[in-house]
Design an enzyme around this catalytic site. Structure first.
Site, PDB file in Angstrom:
ATOM      1  N   LYS A 197      -3.988  12.025 -11.594  1.00 20.46           N
ATOM      2  CA  LYS A 197      -2.823  11.246 -12.032  1.00 20.46           C
ATOM      3  C   LYS A 197      -3.046  10.629 -13.412  1.00 20.46           C
ATOM      4  O   LYS A 197      -2.203  10.736 -14.291  1.00 20.46           O
ATOM      5  CB  LYS A 197      -2.620  10.127 -11.007  1.00 20.46           C
ATOM      6  CG  LYS A 197      -1.242   9.639 -10.871  1.00 20.46           C
ATOM      7  CD  LYS A 197      -1.035   8.781  -9.610  1.00 20.46           C
ATOM      8  CE  LYS A 197      -2.220   8.273  -8.895  1.00 20.46           C
ATOM      9  NZ  LYS A 197      -2.797   7.002  -9.192  1.00 20.46           N
ATOM     10  N   ARG A 237       3.036   1.341  -5.820  1.00 25.13           N
ATOM     11  CA  ARG A 237       2.134   1.865  -4.788  1.00 25.13           C
ATOM     12  C   ARG A 237       2.771   1.746  -3.405  1.00 25.13           C
ATOM     13  O   ARG A 237       2.247   2.296  -2.451  1.00 25.13           O
ATOM     14  CB  ARG A 237       0.848   1.033  -4.723  1.00 25.13           C
ATOM     15  CG  ARG A 237      -0.203   1.337  -5.759  1.00 25.13           C
ATOM     16  CD  ARG A 237      -1.009   2.568  -5.401  1.00 25.13           C
ATOM     17  NE  ARG A 237      -2.440   2.446  -5.563  1.00 25.13           N
ATOM     18  CZ  ARG A 237      -3.102   2.442  -6.721  1.00 25.13           C
ATOM     19  NH1 ARG A 237      -2.451   2.542  -7.852  1.00 25.13           N
ATOM     20  NH2 ARG A 237      -4.409   2.350  -6.749  1.00 25.13           N
ATOM     21  N   ARG A 271     -16.231  11.487 -11.511  1.00 28.60           N
ATOM     22  CA  ARG A 271     -15.474  10.808 -12.573  1.00 28.60           C
ATOM     23  C   ARG A 271     -16.328   9.754 -13.279  1.00 28.60           C
ATOM     24  O   ARG A 271     -17.086   9.020 -12.662  1.00 28.60           O
ATOM     25  CB  ARG A 271     -14.254  10.142 -11.935  1.00 28.60           C
ATOM     26  CG  ARG A 271     -13.414   9.365 -12.917  1.00 28.60           C
ATOM     27  CD  ARG A 271     -12.044   9.174 -12.409  1.00 28.60           C
ATOM     28  NE  ARG A 271     -11.950   8.179 -11.346  1.00 28.60           N
ATOM     29  CZ  ARG A 271     -10.788   7.770 -10.846  1.00 28.60           C
ATOM     30  NH1 ARG A 271      -9.652   8.290 -11.291  1.00 28.60           N
ATOM     31  NH2 ARG A 271     -10.764   6.868  -9.887  1.00 28.60           N
ATOM     32  N   ARG A 307     -16.997   4.030 -11.765  1.00 26.40           N
ATOM     33  CA  ARG A 307     -16.299   2.885 -11.188  1.00 26.40           C
ATOM     34  C   ARG A 307     -16.914   2.529  -9.840  1.00 26.40           C
ATOM     35  O   ARG A 307     -17.184   3.422  -9.040  1.00 26.40           O
ATOM     36  CB  ARG A 307     -14.822   3.226 -10.983  1.00 26.40           C
ATOM     37  CG  ARG A 307     -13.986   2.942 -12.204  1.00 26.40           C
ATOM     38  CD  ARG A 307     -12.595   3.466 -12.078  1.00 26.40           C
ATOM     39  NE  ARG A 307     -11.958   3.196 -10.784  1.00 26.40           N
ATOM     40  CZ  ARG A 307     -10.687   3.491 -10.505  1.00 26.40           C
ATOM     41  NH1 ARG A 307      -9.941   4.066 -11.441  1.00 26.40           N
ATOM     42  NH2 ARG A 307     -10.179   3.247  -9.336  1.00 26.40           N
ATOM     43  N   ARG A 339      -9.846   3.956   0.026  1.00 26.46           N
ATOM     44  CA  ARG A 339      -8.704   4.072  -0.896  1.00 26.46           C
ATOM     45  C   ARG A 339      -7.762   5.188  -0.453  1.00 26.46           C
ATOM     46  O   ARG A 339      -6.547   5.067  -0.557  1.00 26.46           O
ATOM     47  CB  ARG A 339      -9.202   4.331  -2.324  1.00 26.46           C
ATOM     48  CG  ARG A 339      -9.802   3.077  -2.949  1.00 26.46           C
ATOM     49  CD  ARG A 339     -10.630   3.396  -4.159  1.00 26.46           C
ATOM     50  NE  ARG A 339      -9.852   3.937  -5.247  1.00 26.46           N
ATOM     51  CZ  ARG A 339     -10.348   4.736  -6.192  1.00 26.46           C
ATOM     52  NH1 ARG A 339     -11.613   5.081  -6.162  1.00 26.46           N
ATOM     53  NH2 ARG A 339      -9.583   5.167  -7.154  1.00 26.46           N
TER      54      ARG A 339
HETATM   55  P1  AMP Z   1      -6.467   2.793  -9.594  1.00 24.20           P
HETATM   56  O1  AMP Z   1      -7.142   2.758 -10.915  1.00 24.20           O
HETATM   57  O2  AMP Z   1      -5.018   3.158  -9.678  1.00 24.20           O
HETATM   58  O3  AMP Z   1      -7.214   3.602  -8.559  1.00 24.20           O
HETATM   59  O4  AMP Z   1      -6.483   1.284  -9.059  1.00 24.20           O
HETATM   60  C1  AMP Z   1      -7.697   0.599  -8.832  1.00 24.20           C
HETATM   61  C2  AMP Z   1      -7.435  -0.573  -7.906  1.00 24.20           C
HETATM   62  O5  AMP Z   1      -6.510  -1.487  -8.534  1.00 24.20           O
HETATM   63  C3  AMP Z   1      -6.789  -0.201  -6.585  1.00 24.20           C
HETATM   64  O6  AMP Z   1      -7.741   0.186  -5.599  1.00 24.20           O
HETATM   65  C4  AMP Z   1      -6.104  -1.522  -6.223  1.00 24.20           C
HETATM   66  O7  AMP Z   1      -7.045  -2.472  -5.750  1.00 24.20           O
HETATM   67  C5  AMP Z   1      -5.604  -2.021  -7.565  1.00 24.20           C
HETATM   68  N1  AMP Z   1      -4.244  -1.538  -7.897  1.00 24.20           N
HETATM   69  C6  AMP Z   1      -3.875  -0.688  -8.899  1.00 24.20           C
HETATM   70  N2  AMP Z   1      -2.555  -0.497  -8.920  1.00 24.20           N
HETATM   71  C7  AMP Z   1      -2.061  -1.253  -7.894  1.00 24.20           C
HETATM   72  C8  AMP Z   1      -0.752  -1.473  -7.385  1.00 24.20           C
HETATM   73  N3  AMP Z   1       0.329  -0.864  -7.910  1.00 24.20           N
HETATM   74  N4  AMP Z   1      -0.620  -2.327  -6.335  1.00 24.20           N
HETATM   75  C9  AMP Z   1      -1.684  -2.943  -5.786  1.00 24.20           C
HETATM   76  N5  AMP Z   1      -2.947  -2.758  -6.203  1.00 24.20           N
HETATM   77  C10 AMP Z   1      -3.149  -1.927  -7.254  1.00 24.20           C
END
Ligand code: AMP
Length: 236
Positions: free
Chosen positions: A13, A88, A127, A160, A171
């Site tokens: 993504k 989300r 990653r 990460r 996740r």
């Molecule tokens: P990502 O980089 O999109 O995998 O996001 C990393 C972390 O940020 C996720 O595991 C959530 O804890 C938080 N996060 C990112 N986007 C959202 C969202 N739209 N709503 C809630 N938590 C988010």
């Protein structure tokens, strides 16, 4: 053009959102990056979000909504944006629709990237992220020129903490729990464009651009001329 990219963690993504934003000359707005930045800067919001992120849980809607809305109201996002990681869940999607309609805007297309579980795990475990500019690399699929160092700014790459196996599984569980209803939300509004994403990133990108070109008259890295509203019912 206002695009949303949906898909499980590791589906590619972020890579596609960044490449699309570049091709379409639009800002790439990534909720995960906005949150990581807030944590790094130790802002009040960052302090509240940190523990949820470390566990792979969703950060409370109110916190994320605030961060994303601030960003999409910046002048550079007036003509459009590519949203990545937000919304989300349906609550966030409803809030986003409401916020955009307050300024006579709406989402044009929601691209749902779909890949097999095996591909997702392979992508996530390899990653690596730049500690400075957040650029994404992959130890096999997209290695940096110099191991452990960002091609763009020369800073160190890191894995990460939430790309560790146990957190990845959590996740994916969290994602699946919310994804179905979110996908239905956009499908019912005829905005959903389903895209297989198992192939190499540049092939997937080309297919997305071809599709968008079929619905909108787009010219990449230049102006965008929207011609008629698409209906993605057939595709979804
Ligand atoms: P990502 O980089 O999109 O995998 O996001 C990393 C972390 O940020 C996720 O595991 C959530 O804890 C938080 N996060 C990112 N986007 C959202 C969202 N739209 N709503 C809630 N938590 C988010």
């Amino acid at each position: 053009m206002r695009l949303i990219l949906l898909g499980a963690p590791g589906v590619g993504k972020g890579t596609q959102a960044k490449a699309l934003a570049k091709e379409l000359n639009l800002p790439h707005i990534c909720s995960g990056n906005l949150l990581r930045q807030a944590v790094k800067e130790n802002t009040e919001l960052g302090k509240q979000a940190k523990s949820y992120m470390e566990k792979g849980e969703l950060v409370p809607d109110a916190l994320v909504d605030q961060l994303v809305f601030n960003r999409i109201n910046q002048p550079d996002a007036e003509a459009g944006f590519v949203l990545d990681g937000y919304p989300r869940n349906v609550h966030q999607a409803v809030e986003l629709d409401q916020k955009l309609s307050d300024s006579q805007r709406e989402i044009d297309t929601v691209i749902n990237l779909e890949a097999s579980q095996a591909v997702i795990i392979q992508r996530l475990s390899g990653r690596r992220i730049c500690s400075n500019c957040q650029a994404n690399f992959h130890i096999k699929n997209m290695p940096p020129k110099k191991e452990g160092i960002c091609d763009y700014c020369g800073a160190k790459l890191y894995q990460r903490p939430d790309d560790k196996e146990e957190t990845i599984k959590n996740r994916l569980r969290v994602y699946r729990k919310e994804a179905e209803s979110l996908i239905d939300f956009y499908k019912n509004r005829s905005k959903l464009l389903r895209m297989p994403a198992d192939e190499e990133a540049d092939i997937v990108l080309k297919k997305i651009l071809d599709k968008l070109n079929g619905y909108f008259k787009i010219s990449t890295r230049n102006s965008i001329d929207e011609g008629g509203r698409p209906d993605f019912k057939e595709n979804s």
